[in-house]
Design a protein around this motif. Structure first.
Motif, PDB file in Angstrom:
ATOM      1  N   TYR A  39      47.220  44.637  90.441  1.00 11.55           N
ATOM      2  CA  TYR A  39      46.685  43.716  91.452  1.00 11.55           C
ATOM      3  C   TYR A  39      45.172  43.537  91.362  1.00 11.55           C
ATOM      4  O   TYR A  39      44.696  42.436  91.111  1.00 11.55           O
ATOM      5  CB  TYR A  39      47.105  44.171  92.853  1.00 11.55           C
ATOM      6  CG  TYR A  39      48.603  44.112  93.015  1.00 11.55           C
ATOM      7  CD1 TYR A  39      49.238  42.912  93.285  1.00 11.55           C
ATOM      8  CD2 TYR A  39      49.385  45.243  92.851  1.00 11.55           C
ATOM      9  CE1 TYR A  39      50.614  42.837  93.403  1.00 11.55           C
ATOM     10  CE2 TYR A  39      50.763  45.181  92.966  1.00 11.55           C
ATOM     11  CZ  TYR A  39      51.371  43.974  93.237  1.00 11.55           C
ATOM     12  OH  TYR A  39      52.733  43.902  93.337  1.00 11.55           O
ATOM     13  N   ARG A  40      44.402  44.571  91.575  1.00  7.23           N
ATOM     14  CA  ARG A  40      42.942  44.407  91.610  1.00  7.23           C
ATOM     15  C   ARG A  40      42.386  43.928  90.271  1.00  7.23           C
ATOM     16  O   ARG A  40      41.481  43.102  90.216  1.00  7.23           O
ATOM     17  CB  ARG A  40      42.266  45.718  92.019  1.00  7.23           C
ATOM     18  CG  ARG A  40      40.758  45.586  92.031  1.00  7.23           C
ATOM     19  CD  ARG A  40      40.062  46.765  92.607  1.00  7.23           C
ATOM     20  NE  ARG A  40      38.613  46.599  92.446  1.00  7.23           N
ATOM     21  CZ  ARG A  40      37.744  47.478  92.839  1.00  7.23           C
ATOM     22  NH1 ARG A  40      38.131  48.578  93.437  1.00  7.23           N
ATOM     23  NH2 ARG A  40      36.458  47.270  92.650  1.00  7.23           N
ATOM     24  N   THR A  65      41.125  54.004  98.138  1.00  6.90           N
ATOM     25  CA  THR A  65      42.050  52.899  98.379  1.00  6.90           C
ATOM     26  C   THR A  65      41.432  51.541  98.079  1.00  6.90           C
ATOM     27  O   THR A  65      42.143  50.536  98.078  1.00  6.90           O
ATOM     28  CB  THR A  65      42.578  52.920  99.824  1.00  6.90           C
ATOM     29  OG1 THR A  65      41.472  52.825 100.714  1.00  6.90           O
ATOM     30  CG2 THR A  65      43.383  54.173 100.093  1.00  6.90           C
ATOM     31  N   ASP A  66      40.126  51.486  97.798  1.00  2.00           N
ATOM     32  CA  ASP A  66      39.545  50.219  97.353  1.00  2.00           C
ATOM     33  C   ASP A  66      40.192  49.768  96.049  1.00  2.00           C
ATOM     34  O   ASP A  66      40.175  48.577  95.732  1.00  2.00           O
ATOM     35  CB  ASP A  66      38.025  50.327  97.208  1.00  2.00           C
ATOM     36  CG  ASP A  66      37.593  51.418  96.249  1.00  2.00           C
ATOM     37  OD1 ASP A  66      38.075  52.564  96.387  1.00  2.00           O
ATOM     38  OD2 ASP A  66      36.767  51.142  95.369  1.00  2.00           O
ATOM     39  N   ASP A  69      42.719  46.952  96.482  1.00  2.00           N
ATOM     40  CA  ASP A  69      42.307  45.597  96.861  1.00  2.00           C
ATOM     41  C   ASP A  69      43.128  44.582  96.069  1.00  2.00           C
ATOM     42  O   ASP A  69      43.286  44.709  94.857  1.00  2.00           O
ATOM     43  CB  ASP A  69      40.817  45.374  96.587  1.00  2.00           C
ATOM     44  CG  ASP A  69      39.917  46.147  97.532  1.00  2.00           C
ATOM     45  OD1 ASP A  69      40.437  46.773  98.485  1.00  2.00           O
ATOM     46  OD2 ASP A  69      38.694  46.132  97.309  1.00  2.00           O
ATOM     47  N   GLY A  70      43.641  43.589  96.767  1.00  2.00           N
ATOM     48  CA  GLY A  70      44.452  42.552  96.137  1.00  2.00           C
ATOM     49  C   GLY A  70      45.940  42.849  96.150  1.00  2.00           C
ATOM     50  O   GLY A  70      46.751  41.971  95.892  1.00  2.00           O
ATOM     51  N   LYS A  73      49.745  43.950 101.388  1.00  2.00           N
ATOM     52  CA  LYS A  73      49.433  44.895 102.469  1.00  2.00           C
ATOM     53  C   LYS A  73      50.539  45.935 102.620  1.00  2.00           C
ATOM     54  O   LYS A  73      50.270  47.114 102.836  1.00  2.00           O
ATOM     55  CB  LYS A  73      49.227  44.141 103.780  1.00  2.00           C
ATOM     56  CG  LYS A  73      48.761  45.022 104.901  1.00  2.00           C
ATOM     57  CD  LYS A  73      48.449  44.228 106.153  1.00  2.00           C
ATOM     58  CE  LYS A  73      47.946  45.172 107.238  1.00  2.00           C
ATOM     59  NZ  LYS A  73      47.572  44.458 108.443  1.00  2.00           N
ATOM     60  N   ALA A  76      50.063  48.595  99.912  1.00  2.00           N
ATOM     61  CA  ALA A  76      48.914  49.452 100.220  1.00  2.00           C
ATOM     62  C   ALA A  76      49.266  50.436 101.327  1.00  2.00           C
ATOM     63  O   ALA A  76      48.911  51.619 101.256  1.00  2.00           O
ATOM     64  CB  ALA A  76      47.710  48.602 100.612  1.00  2.00           C
ATOM     65  N   ARG A  84      42.177  54.242 104.982  1.00  2.00           N
ATOM     66  CA  ARG A  84      41.451  53.562 103.912  1.00  2.00           C
ATOM     67  C   ARG A  84      40.176  54.344 103.648  1.00  2.00           C
ATOM     68  O   ARG A  84      39.511  54.793 104.570  1.00  2.00           O
ATOM     69  CB  ARG A  84      41.091  52.117 104.320  1.00  2.00           C
ATOM     70  CG  ARG A  84      42.299  51.221 104.534  1.00  2.00           C
ATOM     71  CD  ARG A  84      43.001  50.952 103.198  1.00  2.00           C
ATOM     72  NE  ARG A  84      44.175  50.124 103.366  1.00  2.00           N
ATOM     73  CZ  ARG A  84      45.424  50.593 103.429  1.00  2.00           C
ATOM     74  NH1 ARG A  84      45.647  51.882 103.369  1.00  2.00           N
ATOM     75  NH2 ARG A  84      46.437  49.780 103.547  1.00  2.00           N
ATOM     76  N   PRO A  86      36.844  54.597 100.469  1.00  2.00           N
ATOM     77  CA  PRO A  86      36.310  54.050  99.224  1.00  2.00           C
ATOM     78  C   PRO A  86      36.310  55.094  98.100  1.00  2.00           C
ATOM     79  O   PRO A  86      36.270  56.291  98.350  1.00  2.00           O
ATOM     80  CB  PRO A  86      34.875  53.678  99.594  1.00  2.00           C
ATOM     81  CG  PRO A  86      34.525  54.676 100.661  1.00  2.00           C
ATOM     82  CD  PRO A  86      35.802  54.911 101.433  1.00  2.00           C
TER      83      PRO A  86
END
Length: 190
Positions: A39-40, A65-66, A69-70, A73, A76, A84, A86
């Motif tokens: 995804y990211r 969890t960054d 991203d993408g 939901k 995730a 969440r 970084p």
């Protein structure tokens, strides 16, 4: 307690990578890496390798969890719950003499003190249980990130199947990631 690992890219003679301090078990590291790739980073092995291996100053304290991203939901949430956080690089690290620490490049020659290794190969992620062997099986990049991976080092052996349990059949299908680049459509003929 930390579970030390590294993330690396392959080289002609082995691999070169960077240290990751926390949460190195396959059950937590692989879902995050697979989802990040899908995804990211839009299925781009070079892009994920540059981010995780090349752009690190000293080492990773934690992958966060960054990297999701993408991702849908629901995915995730399945992988990280509602929490969440970084990704964090190690900063303000000093040597015993007080001088700033420099990046230690992890290779096959100096990785034996670590527990797990994750090599980002074109075909997938090679998982190495460094307490058992110097090489490991490859988890294909298209593997569902919700797969449950074993944390038992003796099961991650070269030439053996990846020790994992597929997501339950009741798990909803994942939304397909966006293609890495738009495909050209042939002109319609009438």
């Amino acid at each position: 307690m930390s579970t030390s690992s590294f993330v690396a890219r392959p080289t002609d003679t082995g691999y070169t990578g960077v240290y990751v301090h926390f949460d190195g078990y396959p059950s937590s590291r692989l879902p995050l890496l697979l989802a990040a790739y899908q995804y990211r980073f839009n299925r781009d092995v070079e892009a994920i390798s540059v981010h995780l291996v090349d752009e690190v100053d000293v080492a990773w304290d934690e992958l966060g969890t960054d990297l999701l991203d993408g991702a849908p939901k629901s995915l995730a949430t399945q992988l990280a719950g509602r929490d969440r956080w970084p990704s964090r690089q190690m900063h303000n690290v000093v040597n015993a003499d007080g001088s700033p620490a420099e990046r230690e490049v992890i290779t096959e020659a100096n990785s034996s003190y670590l527990e797990w290794g994750y090599i980002l190969r074109p075909e997938g992620i090679e998982v190495i249980s460094l307490t058992e062997v110097a090489r490991g099986p490859v988890v294909a990049w298209d593997t569902d990130p919700r797969t449950r991976f074993s944390d038992h080092p003796s099961l991650w052996l070269p030439g053996q199947p990846v020790p994992a349990t597929r997501p339950p059949r009741s798990a909803p299908p994942l939304a397909a990631p966006a293609p890495a680049s738009p495909a050209a459509r042939p002109a319609a003929h009438r």
